[in-house]
Design a protein around this motif. Structure first.
Motif: not given
Length: 248
Positions: A149-173
């Motif tokens: 959202t405009r309030d959440s800051s794209g850069v901060y959100a980007g770091s947390k989207f990365a956490v989500g992708a890493i977590s799902e990758g780890l789950r499968q690995e």
């Protein structure tokens, strides 16, 4: 019998907020806890409270953005308690701002802590968990890691989207290694994170959320306890938790 009797948990960012509450909650369930952060005085106070309650605790000064310190944290935990069953990657910063204001130092800080710090500690913990036959990684993200959202800051959100992708990758690995992975995505929580925002526009944009009855750190700690106390056949992959009145 406490649900985590005999287990060992490492919690980063444990000097305040969600990390502090999680350390106390896991200790109350019988886990030996290793509490890590940079503010040693805060860790000492937390350790005293846990010990007074009959818990076992080791305080470790650690900056997770330093790979050597992050790996050393896991070594200390194993040396003190013999194993690492749970790693709660809680250390994080939320330096909200919009791009175009030249705050590149803050962008780097968010990715260093929120993404690389998580990877450094996880990388070290995986080796220990594989050797002992299993474990549980809990990664603290944000509702901003699911919806920008405009309030959440794209850069901060980007770091947390990365956490989500890493977590799902780890789950499968790691599923064949009996290592479970849980990502926890809080909405607005009463912590110190907002106090560190330097962009005045971003600080003002949070005003509406902070006027709601927002979550307490203990609410997130309770969710973590739920995830890590399930039977081994149960992997709670994702917990999204918002204040009842938070719209997005």
């Amino acid at each position: 019998m406490p649900k985590l009797d005999g287990k060992v948990a490492v919690i980063t960012g444990a000097s305040s907020g969600i990390g502090e509450a999680t350390a106390e909650a896991l200790a109350a369930e019988g886990a030996s806890v290793v509490v890590a952060a940079r503010r040693e005085d805060r860790l000492a106070d937390l350790s005293n409270r846990i010990e007074e309650g009959g818990g076992r605790v080791l305080a470790a000064s650690c900056d997770v953005t330093d790979e050597g310190q992050a790996h050393g944290l896991i070594r200390k935990a194993e040396e003190e308690f013999g194993r690492v069953d749970i790693l709660v990657n809680n250390a994080g910063v939320m330096l909200l701002s919009s791009v175009g204001k030249g705050l590149s130092d803050e962008w780097r800080r968010m990715f260093d802590v929120n993404v690389l710090g998580l990877l450094y500690t996880t990388d070290a913990a995986i080796e220990t968990m594989k050797r002992q036959g299993g474990g549980h990684l809990v990664n603290i993200s944000s509702v901003a890691g699911r919806k920008v959202t405009r309030d959440s800051s794209g850069v901060y959100a980007g770091s947390k989207f990365a956490v989500g992708a890493i977590s799902e990758g780890l789950r499968q690995e790691l599923l064949q290694d009996n290592i479970r992975v849980t990502i926890v995505e809080p909405g607005a929580v009463a912590t110190e994170l907002a106090d560190h925002i330097t962009d005045e526009d971003a600080r003002e944009s949070l005003g509406g959320l902070l006027n709601l009855e927002i979550l307490q750190a203990e609410d997130i700690a309770n969710a973590i306890v739920y995830a890590v106390t399930q039977p081994e056949r149960v992997s709670v992959n994702e917990i999204l938790i918002r204040p009842t009145q938070q719209p997005v």
